[in-house]
Motif scaffolding. Structure first.
Motif, PDB file in Angstrom:
ATOM      1  N   GLY A   1       0.617  -1.174  -0.052  1.00 48.12           N
ATOM      2  CA  GLY A   1       0.138   0.116  -0.083  1.00 48.12           C
ATOM      3  C   GLY A   1       0.832   1.270  -0.110  1.00 48.12           C
ATOM      4  N   TRP A   2       1.868   1.248   0.786  1.00 51.08           N
ATOM      5  CA  TRP A   2       2.678   2.420   0.913  1.00 51.08           C
ATOM      6  C   TRP A   2       3.529   2.432  -0.415  1.00 51.08           C
ATOM      7  N   SER A   3       3.898   1.502  -1.043  1.00 55.16           N
ATOM      8  CA  SER A   3       4.667   1.829  -2.289  1.00 55.16           C
ATOM      9  C   SER A   3       3.599   2.395  -3.582  1.00 55.16           C
ATOM     10  N   PHE A   4       2.220   1.839  -3.375  1.00 55.09           N
ATOM     11  CA  PHE A   4       1.547   2.289  -4.235  1.00 55.09           C
ATOM     12  C   PHE A   4       0.978   3.732  -4.185  1.00 55.09           C
ATOM     13  N   VAL A   5       0.740   4.139  -2.974  1.00 54.57           N
ATOM     14  CA  VAL A   5       0.474   5.546  -2.664  1.00 54.57           C
ATOM     15  C   VAL A   5       1.715   6.657  -2.864  1.00 54.57           C
ATOM     16  N   ILE A   6       2.918   6.287  -2.700  1.00 58.91           N
ATOM     17  CA  ILE A   6       3.930   7.132  -2.960  1.00 58.91           C
ATOM     18  C   ILE A   6       4.234   7.214  -4.468  1.00 58.91           C
ATOM     19  N   GLY A   7       4.140   6.195  -5.188  1.00 56.16           N
ATOM     20  CA  GLY A   7       4.615   6.062  -6.470  1.00 56.16           C
ATOM     21  C   GLY A   7       3.599   6.855  -7.341  1.00 56.16           C
ATOM     22  N   LYS A   8       2.278   6.545  -6.830  1.00 57.23           N
ATOM     23  CA  LYS A   8       1.119   7.141  -7.764  1.00 57.23           C
ATOM     24  C   LYS A   8       0.861   8.501  -7.424  1.00 57.23           C
ATOM     25  N   THR A   9       1.042   9.220  -6.101  1.00 58.41           N
ATOM     26  CA  THR A   9       1.329  10.353  -5.712  1.00 58.41           C
ATOM     27  C   THR A   9       2.375  11.430  -6.652  1.00 58.41           C
ATOM     28  N   ALA A  10       3.556  10.764  -6.950  1.00 56.24           N
ATOM     29  CA  ALA A  10       4.280  11.337  -7.815  1.00 56.24           C
ATOM     30  C   ALA A  10       3.695  11.406  -9.134  1.00 56.24           C
ATOM     31  N   SER A  11       3.008  10.353  -9.527  1.00 55.82           N
ATOM     32  CA  SER A  11       2.507   9.950 -11.060  1.00 55.82           C
ATOM     33  C   SER A  11       1.267  11.216 -11.148  1.00 55.82           C
ATOM     34  N   CYS A  12       0.872  11.565 -10.079  1.00 59.24           N
ATOM     35  CA  CYS A  12      -0.419  12.480 -10.018  1.00 59.24           C
ATOM     36  C   CYS A  12       0.234  13.871 -10.560  1.00 59.24           C
ATOM     37  N   ALA A  13       1.402  14.528  -9.898  1.00 58.04           N
ATOM     38  CA  ALA A  13       1.898  15.614  -9.979  1.00 58.04           C
ATOM     39  C   ALA A  13       2.543  15.399 -11.363  1.00 58.04           C
ATOM     40  N   ALA A  14       3.169  14.302 -11.862  1.00 57.84           N
ATOM     41  CA  ALA A  14       3.702  14.183 -13.097  1.00 57.84           C
ATOM     42  C   ALA A  14       2.740  14.413 -14.288  1.00 57.84           C
TER      43      ALA A  14
END
Length: 420
Positions: free
Chosen positions: A92-105
């Motif tokens: 869950g933590w890997s998903f949240v941090i990776g996809k939060t960066a994807s949101c900004a990108a």
């Protein structure tokens, strides 16, 4: 203690396919091919094939797990149920941090196509806030808007393929597959970067609590969305390489606009820019929805603050989680340029699917829909692609992962969660 509020099951098969397809196409076509070409040259075609195999193995694991556990949270839930709480948290933590960066990108990608020079960051922040607001008034509106965006994007991509093919400006010599300047390491790195383009089907699994007949709908939606995305990627990869060549593709800031205009169809450039902006919005919309659901699941078990587990009494969505996400992404947009965040996002998502494959491997015969060999392929593929990502992405990913692990360890030490 009362049971947590349940989300409403309002999504059908077409809705689920649209959300996954909108996520994949938005991220992949307009963001991943340029860095993949820089890593592997024309060998990106091999990288695309490798990424597709790994993505398919991961997709079958996700589909098999989602059928057994049709609830919000995706691999966060699967890891907890099949392996243990720490594995679930790590996923869950890997998903949240990776996809939060994807949101900004994705927000910055949208702004680079849609905003006047100098206004990119304000427009990117505005896009995040508007789409977060859309998500908080109901998932059916999210699915409806995503379907509209998918239609627009597919029409634009069809225009790119037709323009590039009809012009005759491309060269078949550009399609000669070679490993590129970095050899097979570069090919594997391109596969890891292109995997970012396939990760949208995760959004289908994370919304398992909102899909009607999830044991049947989710596996079908994941496989169909992945197959459709692959067909689109192959077509775009071929025409991009043929029209631009690997060297020009590797440095292009707007590759599909260049592809469409390569044969003299210059009028297509603004149309392609509109399509790129729409695709980025589609990806951002689905990302916000998916991260919100995973955050909801983690908050329910105490791995994130319980305050985030609230579900809106009228619209039946995790509104607090999505609003907090919008604020964090907005701060990231203001603070830094995350256009190069693909590698970091791939790092987190590949670790997320590593846990999914391990969890699916442990399922018993009654829950099994696919052979265990696919889960082994997925595990090996995830580890190999993570190891060959650009080293700054690996270092950054390891640091942030350790922060999350330290947070949970401290919380457990202080008695913050009973479900350790």
């Amino acid at each position: 203690m009362s049971a947590p509020a349940a989300l409403a099951r309002r999504l059908g098969l077409v809705d689920a396919i649209a959300i996954g397809l909108g996520s994949m196409i938005g991220a992949g076509v307009f963001a991943a091919f340029t860095p993949a070409a820089a890593a592997a040259g024309s060998g990106l075609l091999i990288g695309l094939a490798i990424a597709a195999v790994v993505a398919y193995a991961n997709a079958t694991s996700s589909a098999q797990l989602a059928a057994q556990f049709p609830t919000s949270g995706g691999t966060y839930v699967y890891g907890r149920e099949m392996i243990g709480p720490w594995s679930g948290f790590f996923a869950g933590w890997s998903f949240v941090i990776g996809k939060t960066a994807s949101c900004a990108a994705m927000a910055l990608t949208f702004a680079s196509y849609a905003a006047p020079a100098g206004w990119e960051k304000p427009v990117a922040v505005a896009a995040v806030l508007v789409l977060a607001a859309v998500n908080t008034v109901g998932v059916t509106r999210t699915a409806t808007l995503t379907k509209a965006i998918v239609v627009v994007v597919l029409a634009v991509l069809a225009l790119v393929v037709v323009a590039a093919s009809a012009s005759g400006a491309g060269s078949a010599d550009n399609l000669a597959i070679a490993a590129g300047p970095h050899g097979w390491y570069g090919v594997l790195q391109s596969a890891g970067l292109l995997f970012f383009a396939f990760a949208g089907y995760a959004r289908i699994a994370t919304m398992g609590e909102e899909v009607r007949d999830p044991r049947r709908t989710i596996p079908r939606a994941i496989v169909i969305a992945l197959s459709l995305a692959l067909l689109v990627y192959v077509a775009i990869a071929l025409v991009s390489l043929a029209a631009l060549g690997p060297e020009r593709l590797a440095v292009s800031t707007a590759p599909l606009a260049e592809v469409a205009a390569a044969g003299g169809w210059t009028w297509t450039a603004p149309v392609v820019r509109i399509g790129a902006a729409a695709a980025s919005l589609g990806a951002l919309l689905a990302l916000v929805a998916g991260i919100g659901r995973t955050s909801l699941a983690m908050a329910r078990t105490g791995d994130l603050p319980h305050w985030l587990s609230a579900v809106h009494p009228r619209y039946a969505v995790p509104h607090r989680a999505e609003l907090v996400l919008a604020v964090i992404v907005s701060l990231l947009i203001v603070a830094t340029d995350l256009r190069s965040a693909i590698g970091f996002s791939s790092f987190g998502v590949l670790l997320y699917y590593l846990i999914a494959n391990i969890a699916a491997f442990r399922q018993d015969a009654a829950a099994r829909r696919f052979p265990r060999a696919l889960q082994i392929v997925g595990m090996i593929g995830c580890v190999a692609l993570v190891a060959t990502l650009p080293w700054p992405s690996i270092v950054g990913g390891v640091v942030v992962a350790c922060v999350g692990i330290g947070y949970r360890a401290l919380r457990l030490r202080r008695g913050g969660s009973a479900a350790a």
